[in-house]
Scaffold this motif. Structure first.
Motif, PDB file in Angstrom:
ATOM      1  N   ALA A  24      36.698  78.010   8.997  1.00  0.00           N
ATOM      2  CA  ALA A  24      37.298  76.782  10.076  1.00  0.00           C
ATOM      3  C   ALA A  24      36.274  76.018  10.667  1.00  0.00           C
ATOM      4  O   ALA A  24      36.735  74.720  10.826  1.00  0.00           O
ATOM      5  N   VAL A  25      35.188  76.361  10.681  1.00  0.00           N
ATOM      6  CA  VAL A  25      33.990  75.385  11.138  1.00  0.00           C
ATOM      7  C   VAL A  25      33.509  74.340  10.345  1.00  0.00           C
ATOM      8  O   VAL A  25      33.310  73.231  10.496  1.00  0.00           O
ATOM      9  N   THR A  26      33.589  74.795   8.935  1.00  0.00           N
ATOM     10  CA  THR A  26      32.774  74.342   8.061  1.00  0.00           C
ATOM     11  C   THR A  26      33.473  72.904   7.776  1.00  0.00           C
ATOM     12  O   THR A  26      32.646  71.738   7.410  1.00  0.00           O
ATOM     13  N   PRO A  27      34.557  72.480   7.564  1.00  0.00           N
ATOM     14  CA  PRO A  27      35.269  71.227   7.211  1.00  0.00           C
ATOM     15  C   PRO A  27      34.770  70.128   7.951  1.00  0.00           C
ATOM     16  O   PRO A  27      34.784  68.968   7.642  1.00  0.00           O
ATOM     17  N   GLN A  44      26.296  71.871  -1.696  1.00  0.00           N
ATOM     18  CA  GLN A  44      24.830  71.928  -1.108  1.00  0.00           C
ATOM     19  C   GLN A  44      24.940  73.155  -0.072  1.00  0.00           C
ATOM     20  O   GLN A  44      23.968  73.966   0.144  1.00  0.00           O
ATOM     21  N   ILE A  45      25.968  73.277   1.012  1.00  0.00           N
ATOM     22  CA  ILE A  45      25.972  74.133   2.049  1.00  0.00           C
ATOM     23  C   ILE A  45      26.120  75.540   1.371  1.00  0.00           C
ATOM     24  O   ILE A  45      25.523  76.390   1.818  1.00  0.00           O
ATOM     25  N   ALA A  46      27.053  75.718   0.539  1.00  0.00           N
ATOM     26  CA  ALA A  46      27.545  76.846  -0.344  1.00  0.00           C
ATOM     27  C   ALA A  46      26.124  77.359  -0.914  1.00  0.00           C
ATOM     28  O   ALA A  46      25.932  78.553  -0.896  1.00  0.00           O
ATOM     29  N   LYS A  47      25.504  76.780  -1.607  1.00  0.00           N
ATOM     30  CA  LYS A  47      24.313  77.056  -2.274  1.00  0.00           C
ATOM     31  C   LYS A  47      23.163  77.521  -1.223  1.00  0.00           C
ATOM     32  O   LYS A  47      22.796  78.630  -1.601  1.00  0.00           O
ATOM     33  N   LYS A  48      22.848  77.047  -0.219  1.00  0.00           N
ATOM     34  CA  LYS A  48      22.080  77.461   0.664  1.00  0.00           C
ATOM     35  C   LYS A  48      22.430  78.466   1.552  1.00  0.00           C
ATOM     36  O   LYS A  48      21.873  79.477   1.865  1.00  0.00           O
ATOM     37  N   GLU A 114      22.674  58.616   3.627  1.00  0.00           N
ATOM     38  CA  GLU A 114      21.999  59.883   3.087  1.00  0.00           C
ATOM     39  C   GLU A 114      21.322  60.563   4.348  1.00  0.00           C
ATOM     40  O   GLU A 114      21.379  62.029   4.233  1.00  0.00           O
ATOM     41  N   GLU A 115      21.127  60.074   5.362  1.00  0.00           N
ATOM     42  CA  GLU A 115      20.314  60.751   6.628  1.00  0.00           C
ATOM     43  C   GLU A 115      21.414  61.470   7.395  1.00  0.00           C
ATOM     44  O   GLU A 115      21.116  62.803   7.882  1.00  0.00           O
ATOM     45  N   LEU A 116      22.849  60.932   7.374  1.00  0.00           N
ATOM     46  CA  LEU A 116      23.763  61.444   8.038  1.00  0.00           C
ATOM     47  C   LEU A 116      24.315  62.749   6.985  1.00  0.00           C
ATOM     48  O   LEU A 116      24.591  63.913   7.819  1.00  0.00           O
ATOM     49  N   GLU A 117      24.172  62.686   5.930  1.00  0.00           N
ATOM     50  CA  GLU A 117      24.546  63.559   5.302  1.00  0.00           C
ATOM     51  C   GLU A 117      23.658  64.744   5.291  1.00  0.00           C
ATOM     52  O   GLU A 117      24.295  66.142   5.478  1.00  0.00           O
ATOM     53  N   GLN A 118      22.406  64.396   5.318  1.00  0.00           N
ATOM     54  CA  GLN A 118      21.347  65.713   5.317  1.00  0.00           C
ATOM     55  C   GLN A 118      21.538  66.274   6.922  1.00  0.00           C
ATOM     56  O   GLN A 118      21.445  67.577   7.005  1.00  0.00           O
ATOM     57  N   ARG A 120      24.302  66.855   8.508  1.00  0.00           N
ATOM     58  CA  ARG A 120      25.557  67.364   8.394  1.00  0.00           C
ATOM     59  C   ARG A 120      25.183  68.743   7.621  1.00  0.00           C
ATOM     60  O   ARG A 120      25.564  69.796   8.197  1.00  0.00           O
ATOM     61  N   VAL A 121      24.497  68.723   6.539  1.00  0.00           N
ATOM     62  CA  VAL A 121      24.237  70.006   5.729  1.00  0.00           C
ATOM     63  C   VAL A 121      23.277  70.846   6.619  1.00  0.00           C
ATOM     64  O   VAL A 121      23.556  72.178   6.853  1.00  0.00           O
ATOM     65  N   THR A 122      22.302  70.167   7.434  1.00  0.00           N
ATOM     66  CA  THR A 122      21.451  71.210   8.218  1.00  0.00           C
ATOM     67  C   THR A 122      22.176  71.711   9.207  1.00  0.00           C
ATOM     68  O   THR A 122      22.175  72.979   9.471  1.00  0.00           O
ATOM     69  N   GLY A 123      23.158  70.945   9.897  1.00  0.00           N
ATOM     70  CA  GLY A 123      23.801  71.626  10.957  1.00  0.00           C
ATOM     71  C   GLY A 123      24.955  72.775  10.419  1.00  0.00           C
ATOM     72  O   GLY A 123      25.072  73.703  11.319  1.00  0.00           O
ATOM     73  N   ALA A 124      25.239  72.491   9.352  1.00  0.00           N
ATOM     74  CA  ALA A 124      26.373  73.494   8.798  1.00  0.00           C
ATOM     75  C   ALA A 124      25.610  74.612   8.430  1.00  0.00           C
ATOM     76  O   ALA A 124      26.055  75.826   8.690  1.00  0.00           O
ATOM     77  N   VAL A 125      24.374  74.562   7.915  1.00  0.00           N
ATOM     78  CA  VAL A 125      23.662  75.711   7.452  1.00  0.00           C
ATOM     79  C   VAL A 125      23.000  76.508   8.690  1.00  0.00           C
ATOM     80  O   VAL A 125      23.159  77.870   8.531  1.00  0.00           O
TER      81      VAL A 125
END
Length: 284
Positions: A24-27, A44-48, A114-118, A120-125
């Motif tokens: 529920a949180v990831t989307p 990227q999130i799944a791999k990490k 690109e920075e926004l994407e990074q 988001r990925v960092t927050g999700a991980v």
């Protein structure tokens, strides 16, 4: 090795609440970004997440379980407090008004896609590793009587299965609107076009509902982790569930609601402590 599938199935059932939270949180981490990058971000999130489970959390759980088993529960309780803190901040932001800021003093931060994407990925991980730590700790608790080889195999299987299941489902959720647009094209029968238009209209509402579910699950899971680390509160939760055992759905809702309310209270306390720490740090 015959016990491995049974142990994996048993562990997966035990962590169902955390899996729901993770799903529920990831989307929310891909909402608002370039649709063509959605699956890449999820990958990227799944791999990490998988790397963390296999190469950090599994060895950590095995080593802690062997050398300092008493440390696992306090570490998980700290992670639970962090989840409550995040959940409380999200609830607080829904009901609080943003502070008034003069136009002259307002500073707008400009970042690239690109920075926004990074970010988001960092927050999700960061959120995922707390949930993954709880998953792997529960997986370890189910195999403590097994041989070391079986422990490793079961925990690795749980890590792969849950990661694929969670992020595969998340991928379906975030790309459902694209499927709807594709079905709504004129080359399909009217029924398929109507279904496609319905999916496109429904998905924004569904994602909004899912964000609320994710926040509630974050509070519920975080508080339950802490409650099970304290014998008194653990017994209270068990007593509440047993008193309503004749109606399983009501028992689950009562337990989840009690944990969510407790999570808000814990998050409030943690937020105040964090604020005090920040003020003290600024003075220094």
């Amino acid at each position: 090795m015959d016990d491995v599938p049974a142990q994996v199935a048993k562990t997966t059932g035990k962590v169902s609440g955390i899996v729901i939270d993770d799903t529920a949180v990831t989307p929310k981490y891909v909402v608002g970004l370039d649709p063509s990058r959605e699956l890449s971000i999820i990958f990227q999130i799944a791999k990490k997440s998988l790397v963390n489970k296999l190469f950090i959390l599994t060895p950590a759980a095995l080593l802690l379980g062997y050398f300092t088993p008493w440390a696992i529960t306090p570490i998980l309780m700290v992670g639970g407090a962090y989840l409550c803190f995040e959940g409380y901040e999200k609830v607080h932001s829904l009901f609080s008004k943003p502070p008034d800021v003069d136009a002259e003093s307002r500073q707008v931060e400009t970042i690239t896609p690109e920075e926004l994407e990074q970010q988001r990925v960092t927050g999700a991980v960061r959120t995922d590793i707390i949930l993954s730590a709880e998953i792997m700790a529960i997986a370890y608790s189910q195999v403590t009587e097994q041989t070391v080889v079986n422990q490793i195999v079961v925990m690795a299987a749980v890590a792969v299965f849950i990661t694929v299941a969670v992020y595969g489902f998340v991928g379906l959720i975030v790309k459902a609107d694209d499927v709807g647009v594709h079905l709504a094209q004129g080359k399909y029968p009217p029924a398929a076009q109507k279904l496609g238009r319905g999916i496109v209209k429904f998905m924004p509402r569904f994602l909004s509902i899912l964000s609320y579910v994710g926040t509630a699950a974050m509070l519920w899971v975080g508080a339950e982790i802490i409650a099970h680390g304290i014998p008194f509160t653990s017994h209270l939760l068990d007593a509440l569930a047993q008193s309503l055992a004749h109606v399983p759905v009501v028992a689950w809702l009562a337990k989840a609601s009690a944990c969510a309310v407790g999570g808000l209270m814990i998050g409030f306390v943690v937020e105040k402590l964090v604020s005090l720490f920040k003020k003290a740090f600024r003075r220094q």
